[in-house]
Every structure is written in C-alpha cells, then in structure tokens.
Design an enzyme around this catalytic site. Sequence first.
Site, mmCIF file in Angstrom:
data_model
loop_
_atom_site.group_PDB
_atom_site.id
_atom_site.type_symbol
_atom_site.label_atom_id
_atom_site.label_comp_id
_atom_site.label_asym_id
_atom_site.label_seq_id
_atom_site.Cartn_x
_atom_site.Cartn_y
_atom_site.Cartn_z
ATOM 1 N N PRO A 141 0.808 -1.223 0.000
ATOM 2 C CA PRO A 141 0.000 0.000 0.000
ATOM 3 C C PRO A 141 0.840 1.272 0.000
ATOM 4 O O PRO A 141 1.731 1.430 0.825
ATOM 5 C CB PRO A 141 -0.786 -0.112 1.314
ATOM 6 C CG PRO A 141 0.094 -0.922 2.211
ATOM 7 C CD PRO A 141 0.871 -1.863 1.321
ATOM 8 N N LYS A 171 19.410 11.743 -7.628
ATOM 9 C CA LYS A 171 18.050 11.493 -7.181
ATOM 10 C C LYS A 171 17.081 12.387 -7.959
ATOM 11 O O LYS A 171 17.402 13.535 -8.247
ATOM 12 C CB LYS A 171 17.978 11.860 -5.696
ATOM 13 C CG LYS A 171 17.083 10.948 -4.934
ATOM 14 C CD LYS A 171 17.177 11.222 -3.456
ATOM 15 C CE LYS A 171 16.066 10.424 -2.812
ATOM 16 N NZ LYS A 171 16.058 10.414 -1.411
ATOM 17 N N GLN A 173 12.745 -1.759 0.559
ATOM 18 C CA GLN A 173 11.692 -2.406 1.342
ATOM 19 C C GLN A 173 12.189 -3.685 2.012
ATOM 20 O O GLN A 173 11.477 -4.280 2.817
ATOM 21 C CB GLN A 173 10.451 -2.685 0.488
ATOM 22 C CG GLN A 173 9.786 -1.439 -0.062
ATOM 23 C CD GLN A 173 9.091 -0.584 0.985
ATOM 24 O OE1 GLN A 173 9.159 -0.846 2.182
ATOM 25 N NE2 GLN A 173 8.421 0.467 0.552
ATOM 26 N N ASP A 199 -2.187 2.866 2.394
ATOM 27 C CA ASP A 199 -1.591 3.039 3.710
ATOM 28 C C ASP A 199 -2.073 4.402 4.203
ATOM 29 O O ASP A 199 -1.852 5.406 3.537
ATOM 30 C CB ASP A 199 -0.065 3.016 3.580
ATOM 31 C CG ASP A 199 0.617 2.546 4.851
ATOM 32 O OD1 ASP A 199 -0.081 2.328 5.848
ATOM 33 O OD2 ASP A 199 1.846 2.408 4.828
ATOM 34 N N TRP A 252 4.221 0.845 10.175
ATOM 35 C CA TRP A 252 4.783 -0.365 9.539
ATOM 36 C C TRP A 252 4.145 -1.625 10.127
ATOM 37 O O TRP A 252 4.162 -2.683 9.506
ATOM 38 C CB TRP A 252 6.291 -0.396 9.719
ATOM 39 C CG TRP A 252 6.963 0.672 8.925
ATOM 40 C CD1 TRP A 252 7.426 1.869 9.375
ATOM 41 C CD2 TRP A 252 7.231 0.653 7.511
ATOM 42 N NE1 TRP A 252 7.970 2.590 8.341
ATOM 43 C CE2 TRP A 252 7.866 1.874 7.203
ATOM 44 C CE3 TRP A 252 6.992 -0.275 6.495
ATOM 45 C CZ2 TRP A 252 8.266 2.186 5.900
ATOM 46 C CZ3 TRP A 252 7.399 0.040 5.199
ATOM 47 C CH2 TRP A 252 8.026 1.264 4.925
ATOM 48 N N LYS A 312 12.163 17.446 -8.099
ATOM 49 C CA LYS A 312 11.240 18.332 -8.802
ATOM 50 C C LYS A 312 11.899 19.646 -9.130
ATOM 51 O O LYS A 312 11.740 20.195 -10.208
ATOM 52 C CB LYS A 312 10.008 18.576 -7.930
ATOM 53 C CG LYS A 312 8.805 17.822 -8.425
ATOM 54 C CD LYS A 312 7.570 18.173 -7.621
ATOM 55 C CE LYS A 312 6.568 17.035 -7.746
ATOM 56 N NZ LYS A 312 5.712 16.879 -6.607
ATOM 57 N N TRP A 326 8.717 -2.807 4.116
ATOM 58 C CA TRP A 326 7.524 -3.641 4.023
ATOM 59 C C TRP A 326 7.842 -5.138 3.942
ATOM 60 O O TRP A 326 7.196 -5.954 4.602
ATOM 61 C CB TRP A 326 6.699 -3.194 2.811
ATOM 62 C CG TRP A 326 5.359 -3.814 2.739
ATOM 63 C CD1 TRP A 326 4.395 -3.809 3.709
ATOM 64 C CD2 TRP A 326 4.822 -4.550 1.637
ATOM 65 N NE1 TRP A 326 3.284 -4.486 3.264
ATOM 66 C CE2 TRP A 326 3.510 -4.947 1.998
ATOM 67 C CE3 TRP A 326 5.302 -4.891 0.380
ATOM 68 C CZ2 TRP A 326 2.698 -5.676 1.146
ATOM 69 C CZ3 TRP A 326 4.485 -5.613 -0.472
ATOM 70 C CH2 TRP A 326 3.195 -6.006 -0.099
#
Length: 1071
Positions: free
Chosen positions: A60, A627, A590, A99, A554, A630, A594
Amino acid sequence: MSYPQVSATGRGDVPASPRFPEVEEAVLAYWESDDTFRASVEQRESGPGGSNEFVFYDGPPFANGLPHYGHLLTGYVKDLVPRYQTMRGRRVERRFGWDTHGLPAELEAMRLNGIKTTDEILELGIEKFNEACRASVMKYTGEWREYVTRQARWVDFDNDYRTMNADYMESVIWAFKQLHDKGWVYEGFRVLPYCWNDETPLSNHELRMDEGTYRNRQDPAVTVGVRLTSGEHEGALALVWTTTPWTLPSNLAVMVGEDIDYVVVEKDGSRYVLAEARLGAYERELGEAEVVARTTGAALAGSTYDPPFSYYRGHENAFRVVTAEFVTTTDGTGLVHTAGAFGEDDKVVTDREGIEAVMPVGKDGRFTAPVAEYAGMQVFDANAHIIDDLKAGTGSVTPGTVLLRRETYDHSYPHCWRCREPLIYKGVSSWFVEVTAFKARMAELNQQINWVPEHVKDGQFGKWVENARDWSITRNRFWGSPVPVWRSDDEAYPRLDVYGSFAELERDFGDLPRDRDGNPDLHRPFVDELTRPNPDDPTGRSTMRRVTDVLDVWFDSGSMSFAQVHHPFENEDWFEGHFPADFIVEYMAQTRGWFYTLHILATGVFDRPAFENCISHGIVLGSDGEKMSKSLRNYPDVSEVFDRDGADAMRWFLMSSPILRGGNLVVTEQGIRDGVRQVLIPLWNSWYFFALYANAAGHEATPTTASSDPMDRYLLAKTREYVEATTAQLDAYAVADACDSTRGFLDVLSNWYIRRSRERFWATGSQGGQVDEAAFGTLATVLDVLCRTTAPLLPLVSEEVWRGLTGGRSVHLADWPDAEELPADPALVSAMDQVRAVCSATSALRKAEQLRTRLPLSSLTVVVPDPATLEGFEPIVADEVNVRAVRLLAADSEEAASYGVAQRLTVNARAAGPRLGRDVQSAIKGSKSGDWSVAEDGTVTSGGLALVEGEYTLETVAEAAEEGTALGVLPGGGFVVLDTRVTPELAAEGLARDVVRAVQQARRAAGLDVSDRVRLVLGGSEGARAAAEAHADLVAGEVLATSYSVTAEPVDGESATLADGESVTIRLERA
Ligand SMILES: [Zn+2]
C-alpha cells in the site's frame, strides 16, 4: 473483410505510423466500456480451495501524496506479472491498497490546522485532529486512479483495502495480541533514533530505508577535561571528546577500552589523560607536553571524576571510569563521554554499571529541569551556550573542568525521512516486538522465498534479518491503530489487559469504541474512552485505562497479508488459500521496510513466510544520475511522456532495464524513445505490412503452421523458441530477460523474415500473381502468437494489433501461446541464425570499408566449423550481402589456417581479482604468453588457473587480411572473408542500382502507385549513362519501365547524385 478487423480507434485502415498515445487512449476507453479487466479475472476459475489462484499482494502507498516515478515503475511490474499469470490460466485478483495512518497524515493535518506541536494537537482535540487526518489521506485517490489507469495497470480500486478501516484495524490488534500471548511483546525504556520535530521515535529500519536519511552535517566537536578524583592519577584531567556537546550536562560515566594504552602528559602544571594513539592528534594543544606516566584502560577503570556539569552530582553509581569494548582510537581521545539515555551503546553500559539514565530533554527536543540554564532551548541550539559556559567556567560547569579544544566536525548524520530534520538518539518508553527472539526462524523461512534478484535472499534481506533488533512498534501519536493494552492507573494494584478483537472489548467494557455516528471505531479518542474499574483492586478506586500510544504504521502495512481480508474474523477459507502470496514487488529498500515487517509478522503470528516470490527492484534516477528532484527538473515529466511516447513505451523502458535486476536506472527521454524504435515500431510495422498487402490482395489470411517454405519454417520454429524462452523467463520473474528475447525476436521478424520475404507478399492481386497463402498464413500465425506474448509487456499496442488481426474481444482474454503448437526445427533455426550472423558480419565489413550495399562484390568466403550446415543457404547470403559468389570453407582446413585467425584471451583483473587475489597476475601472464587453453566443456584455464565466466573475454581476432580482402569474425566461432576489389564491371552494376534507387524515389515523388508502369528517359554523367545502358534490362525491369532510353542530350527532369561523383537526370511519366 479487410484489416483491421476491429480497431479501438474506430479507423478503418492501419496507419503506417500511428501516434501511439492516441492508439493507447482508444484502447483504454475500450477496456473501460468493455469491462475487460473484470472479464479477465472472472473467466478464470479459482479451482478447489483456490488452487488455481495466483495471489498477488499490493504494497500500500500513502494516499496523501501524488504518485511518482517509483510508484509508476512498481505499478508496471504489479500489472505485468498478473497479466501474464492470467493468460497462463490462473485467476489473479488485484485489490488496490492504501496506507493511511501515521506521520505523513498527521503532518499534513498539522499543516492544514497551522499547528506545530503535539500539545497544540491536544488543545485542538484528538477527535478533530484525527478527522483532519482522515480527510487528508484520501485526498489524492482520484489522481492515483487516473495515473494508474493511464499507465494501463489493471487493479481493483472499488474493492480496495484501507489500513484505517475498522475491520483492518481489528485484525491488526489481533496480531498484536497473538505476539503478546507468545511472549514476544514487551515494554521497555530504550534509546532510539528520535525526531524531536515530529516528537516521535523511529524504528531502526526506518533509518535504513531511504538513501537520503544519512546526510553530511557539521556539528561542533569539543574536547573536555574532567578532573579525576581518585585512583593513581587523581587530579589529572581525563580528556573526553564529543560531537554532541548538548549531552554533556547529562554525563554519567567515562568509558575506556580495557586493552588500550593511555598516557598521562603534563604541560603548564596540568596533567591530561588520553590514548597514546591519539596524542599526535592533539599536537597543537599538547605538543610540548611531557609523558609522565603510561597506563591502560583496565588500570584507569574504577577512578572517579567530577562531572563536567553539576546538575546530577551525587547520582548513584555515576561519574566513574568504566570499560567498554566498542571504544576505539580512530578518533577523539580514546575516552568516551557517556550520557546513558542519549546513545544506544551508552545505555547498554550504564545499565550494566547500575547507573540510572537521566532525561533532561523533553519530547520536543528542548531542555527541561534540572538543566536550568538551558531549559526551553532546543538541544542543537544549546550547543553554543554549553560550549561558551565550558570555556568560561560559567553556569553549572563544575570548577576545574577544562575545555581543551573546540572544532567543527563533518560527518554523515541520520535525518528524519519524513521532515528531514537531524535526529537525536534519545531514551524513550516504547513497546517492542522481540524480533531477536525469533529472528533465527525468520532466517529459516527466508530460505523458502524466491528473491529476484537472487542475491537479495542472503544479501540485503538475509543480512538484515540476521542482525535484526527488537522492533519499536509504538508511537506517542494520534492517528493510527491503537496499542490494545489497558493498564491499571494505580501501581499499588497492577493489572494489564491486552485485547485482540471488538468482541473482547465489548465483553469487558460492555460496549464497543464508537465514533460520533455510533459506528465501531478503534481510533483515538473513541478507543481511549473505554475504561473500567480495575478488577484486581478491592478498593474499587483504580481504573483500567488504555496505554495512549498508537502503533507504528509499519505494523499496519506488515499486517496487510491477513488484515486486508479481516482475518481471522472473516474469510477463513479464503485466507488459507491465499497465504502466503505467490508474488509481491517493491523497491530494494523495502528489504528494511515492508518486506521486512511482512516477514516479521508472518513468522511471529503464523510461522510461515508471507510471500513466495519477491521482485526487489532498483530505483529510478534523474537524467543526471542524481536522485529525482522536482526542483532540478532532472527527469522527463510523466504526463508528457504518456502524451508523446505512450504508456507502453514507458513500460518497456522501465521493464527492459537493469532496474528489475536490482540495479538503478537513469531515466532519459532518449532511453524511452529507443524502446519505441526497437520494439513498438517494428511490431507495428510488421502488422502494417501484413494488413497493407493482405488488403491489396483482398485476402483474408488463414493462420497456418504447415508451410514448407524455408523462410516460413524458420520463422515458425524461431517463434516457438521465442515462446519457450519468454515462458521460462516470466515463470522465473526475469522480466528484463523476456524483454531481451522480445527485442531479438522482433529483429528477426521485421529485419529478416519480412524484409527478405517482401516479394512473396507483393506478387499478388494487381500484379497478376497468385496470393501466397502460406506466407500470409504464416505471418498471421506469428503476429497472433507475438501479440499474445507481448501482451503483458506492451498491453495497449498489443491489444490494438491483435484485435485488428483477429477481430477478437481482447488479447488479455486469450491464452498464453503454447510453444508445442508451433513446429520445432532446431537445425534450421541454428543454420539460419548463422546465416544472419554471416550477413551481419559482412554488412559490418562493407560499412567499415565504405562499400555501399548496392555495389555488388565478387565473392564472400564463409569459414565455419561445420560448413555442411550452411549448404543450400548460399543464395540467401549472396542476395542479402550482394556478392556474386559465396564459398563455404571448413574452419580446420589448410586454407582457413592461412588467414591467420586466432583466439585471444583477455583476463579482466577487476572481475577476477577479488576471487583470485594475487594469483590474478599469473592468469594475466598466462593469457599474454599463450599459456592458456579452452577445455571441451568450455572451461578456460590461464597460467594454470581456471577462470569463471565474467573474469575473461575470449575473442577471435584476425591478422591483417590480405590486400583486397576484409576479414570479420563471427560470434561463436568462424569468420568471413570479403573480396573488396571493385572491377569496372562491378562498379557499373553498382551505379545501375543507384540509378534504380533514384528512379524509385522519383516515382514516389511523382505520386505513382507501386504497380504503375512508366516511360523513362535518363540523362546525366557519362559513367551513369554507360551503366544505365549496360544494365538496361535490370533498370527497366526494377522500375516497371515500358519504354526506356538513355541519352547524352540534356534531359528535362529530376537530377540525383550517385556514388563515385556520378549523377543521373530522370524524366518519367505514367505509361
Ligand atoms: Zn521528523
């Protein structure tokens, strides 16, 4: 009937070069109106006990931000694998998940309410605050849905799961209770990374998730002398060094290394103690000091000292020199100041020494009593004041304390992944899952998981599990699943109750926690309102109250595997068939997020892994390799890419890249366009070609695999191999490999089969020839199989092509192709592949020698180990590379040896070095001196050392070829020798072919149809005219001229420049 049979665009023809984004939009609209997704799920049976289901868990995302490239990437994989499995016949339900709890939501709600601290939240009221959180988390669901739909990801949004739903939360508290009942949940005071800005501890894995959490930071570092008050060196100043001066007021001990050598030096009447190895680093301050004594950490231990500040003077067991094994002499003084509650190691040591931690820092990171001078100051702000006091001996600095040095120190320092402020380490009360108690079992169960890439299993994930620490699962916050623990508010009558369901709560409290509308709701403040008299208190005065913390988000997402279906309260049968999942995918970090929390909870609660296959992909970087940012605008805008190149182009770019093999990927517009060129255009062109000529012939193709034509047989057998390869690759989740296979196959189809078979499709209809049914039938078969294979990789464009070809409802409702239905012919495939390699090597030679393909050459010699396999293919090679004769020669023949072609071995020191160590030099020497060999099984030995793949390159190199020839090596052995001598006769034919090309262009420029006959008059330079006369039949035939003349008179027409400085002038008219 004509092609396309149907088109989502509504067009009646197949455009030569469509705008793919327009095709995609039309297909998406068709899917929506047709409800194709639902049909694709529904048409597959679940099977007994769900045995035919392929189970996918959706990790999620937070819904209160807009989707970014990372989500796009993961989303493509989340679509691709289920599409493939669906076509393989499995039922694949796909529910979107959200989430919803935690800091991201709270921070947004705080921003919207213009508040900054948790006290202000309490003032506002938890109910109002949580309402704002609830509203903020679903803010962008509409945008998400649009974005995910546009990328052609099929997922059920209507039947989504949300971690804030009452059912979901009930399963979460159930899991907490399961762990508690097993004795794996405890409450403790531990030092954790702590965000003073968000007023919450973080768990250690949160620190390791994001590459941006460790950033460089400048901090003041101080070297402070504290006065020893006992022991052999009483009166000397023990020098401690710290980069957190703000922890000095809380100093409780000084740590030394037991076996480290220390010196006592004297200068200007003062004696200083520091590690001998660090003396040089204090040259400036202690350069002229005299060493008056030597000692060890073991001997120093036990000495007492005056603390640098007097706030905790008299603290029990404190202010002693103690030993600790982690003390080093790499920096500082070799004596380490410890403040107990502000360092993980410090806490371990002070606990061992029986020193109770002190905590003069509040939850907001500001000093409290008794540190009076700095009370109210944020700890980082207090640094300067503390240093000033140390220097001047003012404030509560203990007299005799000395500031020896202050400096600035650059170090990599952890920052909050959420708010980006520098973290502190701080002792907090928290509840923990005792991961260390069952991490060995986690490691065992990890062995049952198939990781892609494979090295993650025992690498990034396995190592993380091996070093797992207990998991701090509670947060002193508001918007989250509640810690389901109620405790007596009177220590005289202790009692603790843990609840794992609504029913249990109702049993004890007589009611459920309910929101203002009366709906069961486990959120604060409703759940906090449940209280009851303490049954263990005979006085009846104490009350059971909930521990006010909420659970780490988490814990929510890690519960997804069972909570999404409200296990164990509902869907028991379903759960049995759907746990563990067949497949999950997220990005590499992750493994600490997760993937990790799913694995903790699955192991702890069910003693099973939560998933069987896991793709752990790399991250997308901006075009500058940094990275994505924006503000830097270093990546192409997603919507612009969708509008310009399309979602399939983006999918292809991401799926074919190293990112699915765990590497990182730089996103460039060029990379995206390369995919269009290499894949989408060849696919479409093949379809366009088929449709154009089938329509021209008025022919409806009947798919067949029975053609006896060698080109057809080759293509069909090659298609079979392609299907076999992609099936195996996608079964192994090797998505990028499947993309490689597809790119290679499309090259064969468009650059070999179609290009070399054009005339079989042309020689039809208006030109009076017979329709070559075998050619059309073969190509129709292959296009159908191809589209079904590319359907998961290029779902939108494959859909349009497949439906245009077959008239069917959707390629995604079709079955994955069965390789068995296509003929196998490994000998033919191998021979033709070699023919292609020969042609490609020869073309490369022509290019290098600047001999254009239209210029015929006299001969090509093909030297291969087994020339018999190529017999019969010489005319194809001759035609393809435009030579008059092709000669086959055995590689072991004497003539072949005369070309001086040899193999060369190069050892890659960088690759072999780590494995071979110094021996790598022997291997390199062997490769250079000829002391190397290739065994029958392919093993390469050099300098007596066997090398493994990747540690060397083995290439065939040719000595300088003989004058008038060019030599090129073939991949996999053998070489070609091209006769490069151009006779006047060959030159003339080359010119004549240039003339043909110029006339063809003139025909197109004049708007003539391919079958129109013309009357042609040619003029131009002398050489061109001579060539056009000498090859009059060739030119006239190729350009369909019914009357043809070449004249030295001026010609009124188009001029074209030819090779060798020649030119031609063309006058043509339709005959
Ligand atoms: Zn923060």
